[in-house]
Design an enzyme around this catalytic site. Structure first.
Site, PDB file in Angstrom:
ATOM      1  N   SER A  68       0.803  -1.213   0.000  1.00 38.64           N
ATOM      2  CA  SER A  68       0.000   0.000   0.000  1.00 38.64           C
ATOM      3  C   SER A  68       0.846   1.278   0.000  1.00 38.64           C
ATOM      4  O   SER A  68       1.608   1.529  -0.920  1.00 38.64           O
ATOM      5  CB  SER A  68      -0.953  -0.038   1.201  1.00 38.64           C
ATOM      6  N   ASP A 286      -1.547   1.468  -3.581  1.00 37.76           N
ATOM      7  CA  ASP A 286      -2.367   0.402  -4.175  1.00 37.76           C
ATOM      8  C   ASP A 286      -3.788   0.871  -4.462  1.00 37.76           C
ATOM      9  O   ASP A 286      -4.681   0.075  -4.721  1.00 37.76           O
ATOM     10  CB  ASP A 286      -2.377  -0.852  -3.290  1.00 37.76           C
ATOM     11  N   ASN A 380      -7.545   9.075   7.002  1.00 37.86           N
ATOM     12  CA  ASN A 380      -6.480   8.860   6.011  1.00 37.86           C
ATOM     13  C   ASN A 380      -7.004   8.667   4.596  1.00 37.86           C
ATOM     14  O   ASN A 380      -6.227   8.489   3.660  1.00 37.86           O
ATOM     15  CB  ASN A 380      -5.593   7.675   6.413  1.00 37.86           C
ATOM     16  N   ARG A 503      -1.746   5.529  20.224  1.00 38.75           N
ATOM     17  CA  ARG A 503      -2.056   4.133  19.911  1.00 38.75           C
ATOM     18  C   ARG A 503      -0.884   3.500  19.168  1.00 38.75           C
ATOM     19  O   ARG A 503      -0.208   4.177  18.373  1.00 38.75           O
ATOM     20  CB  ARG A 503      -3.341   3.989  19.087  1.00 38.75           C
TER      21      ARG A 503
END
Length: 550
Positions: A68, A286, A380, A503
């Site tokens: 990706s 991708d 995103n 995170r």
């Protein structure tokens, strides 16, 4: 009773030994790491995909070889289940276990155990369709994958070099062929026809759009965008940039959706190409993420991320449902993650139900399935819209009572064809955005004015062990390391409109720090202060501490 061909598997497995010093983990993005280390993983995934197919009575499973938005030296592989969705969670554990078997004999034992515990009927056929992106490590990894297919006699179909969303489309199309509800013709051409035909119906009679600049990230999306442009013709003129797929090191380098979102600026080589007021968007490596942007009249960059796309699309769909007089029957909802800008959450919550879930497509997709029409986009730029089976049946059988209702109904039906409901799809989502802009007669400026984003900053902190960071409340709060969340809360209280969370990444040994505040300088300062806390808590080397960490 059929048995695994142990001798054949062992012979081929010995040619693809597992590196002794590495441990592999199947996460949200599948396996993803340096391409040069993945040979054994690809071989074993070939066998796993075949067994998954046998377990599901010979339904076709997808395998996509891609990393990706990651740098070019990385690569990865993920499996796609029969409806075009991500691999069932319990099989992620099987994938990790098989990938980490130390020797061929250990691997054979693990396979034997999987066949017994998952009750796999080995007499069933195994069918797989597979593809890769443009990375230079792809061909060798595909060869290892094909050895895996050969080891257990998989009927494999090579879809060549194509985008992740097209591979998902093919999986669902193959498995719904000759059923009452075929998803589409099971070919790349079928994909382009489905998208372009529904797009042309949706913009019929609207003002012809100005050309849009598309940054293809020098990835496989360039191949697809070139072909799609041919099907769209003058219904949407595309200006394609960053299409250099023959120069491997340019993939995602200072371009693409992740660059735009992270750096919050124009890809350098679009400076001078993009004119003030002109729309542009970036795909990732991708083509499953999309980031929109434009230059205002003063030449200032303005970004329209996944949150802005969700707001635009959700409001449009809600309006169509009302215009069709279906709002008593069809409920629209939005799913977000903690990364969603606080201003977008407020804007959407005033209009329709909004749910926050942990980061990762599987969480968003699953939550969106609980609505009649579920809209999900990560900030995103990865996202899509799901129409439940019952909703699609209702749209097909509904009898409108006025011309306006009939028009709105047809728009909704065409949207079900335009949107790739299997996965986030940058090209499908780009067409969806263009449809809404055409219907609303919006420019980028008007779209951006739906709400004003709170200034925000995303910072990566490299750590020795990301697994020592554990979260709760849809990843908005840390439970480990103990005491760190209290320190973050104390910092956040000092900033007007402050919000921050930490995170661990699902794909690399980093921890991500997100912060927002009413003023940009304060959002930056909060992010770097929290990043400094995380770095110190993780035992970072003081001599290598990034100077911007406060």
């Amino acid at each position: 009773m059929a048995h695994l061909p142990f001798k054949q598997i062992k012979s081929l497995s010995d040619a693809h030994p597992k590196p002794s010093d590495l441990r592999f983990q199947y996460g949200t993005a599948g396996f993803r790491t340096l391409g040069s280390t993945l040979d054994s993983v690809l071989f074993r995934v070939g066998i796993l995909a075949g067994l998954r197919s046998k377990r599901l009575d010979g339904k076709t499973i997808g395998v996509m070889v891609t990393a990706s938005h990651n740098p070019e030296p990385d690569n990865g592989v993920k499996l796609v289940d029969p409806r075009g969705e991500m691999l069932e969670a319990s099989w992620e554990t099987h994938a990790t276990m098989l990938a980490n078997a130390s020797t061929s004999n250990d691997f054979l034992d693990a396979l034997d155990n999987l066949v017994r515990t998952a009750k796999i009927d080995l007499s069933k056929p195994a069918r797989v369709v597979y593809a890769r992106d443009t990375r230079s490590s792809g061909p060798a990894l595909i060869a290892a994958l094909e050895d895996g297919f050969k080891a257990i006699g998989v009927e494999a179909r090579d879809a060549g070099v194509t985008t992740t969303p097209i591979l998902h489309y093919l999986v669902k199309s193959i498995n719904t062929k000759d059923t009452p509800e075929p998803y589409g013709e099971d070919s790349e051409e079928g994909y382009y026809q489905k998208l372009s035909q529904s797009f042309k119906k949706l913009v019929a009679g609207k003002t012809k759009p100005e050309s849009i600049v598309i940054d293809c990230a020098n990835g496989v999306g360039a191949h697809a965008a070139i072909k799609l442009a041919g099907y769209l013709g003058d219904s949407l003129p595309l200006i394609l940039e960053n299409t250099s797929t023959s120069t491997p090191e340019t993939l995602n380098e200072s371009c693409g959706a992740d660059y735009v979102k992270t750096m919050q600026r124009l890809p350098p080589n679009l400076v001078g190409v993009l004119k003030p007021g002109q729309r542009a968007c970036s795909l990732d490596g991708d083509a499953d993420r999309l980031m929109y942007y434009y230059l205002d009249e003063h030449g200032q960059f303005a970004m329209l991320d996944g949150d802005k796309i969700a707001a635009l699309v959700a409001a449009f769909i809600v309006d169509l449902v009302k215009l069709a007089n279906l709002d008593s029957y069809i409920k629209v909802g939005v799913v977000q993650t903690a990364y969603a800008n606080g201003a977008s959450t407020k804007y959407l919550s005033e209009r329709l139900p909004v749910k926050c879930v942990p980061t990762g497509v599987k969480h968003l997709h699953h939550a969106a399935e609980h609505y009649d029409i579920g809209v999900y986009f990560e900030a995103n730029g990865h996202g899509t819209v799901l129409f439940s089976g019952a909703t699609q049946e209702r749209l097909a059988s509904y009898e409108p009572s006025t011309p306006a209702q009939s028009t709105a109904l047809n728009h909704l039906i065409n949207l079900t064809q335009l949107i790739n409901q299997t996965v986030g799809d940058a090209l499908s989502d780009m067409l969806l955005v263009e449809v809404v802009l055409a219907h609303k007669s919006y420019s980028g400026v008007e779209w951006n004015s739906l709400y004003a984003d709170l200034p925000n900053r995303l910072v990566k902190v490299v750590v020795g062990d990301r697994n020592s960071f554990k979260t709760e409340d849809a990843e908005r709060r840390l439970v480990s390391p103990p005491g760190l969340q209290n320190k973050i809360d104390e910092l956040v209280r000092r900033y007007n409109g402050g919000r921050s969370f930490v995170r661990p990444s699902g794909t690399e040994d980093v921890v991500r720090v997100y912060a927002e505040a009413v003023v940009k300088a304060q959002a930056d300062e909060l992010a770097f202060r929290v990043a400094g806390l995380v770095y110190d808590e993780a035992g970072g080397d003081f001599s290598k501490r990034p100077k911007e960490f406060i």
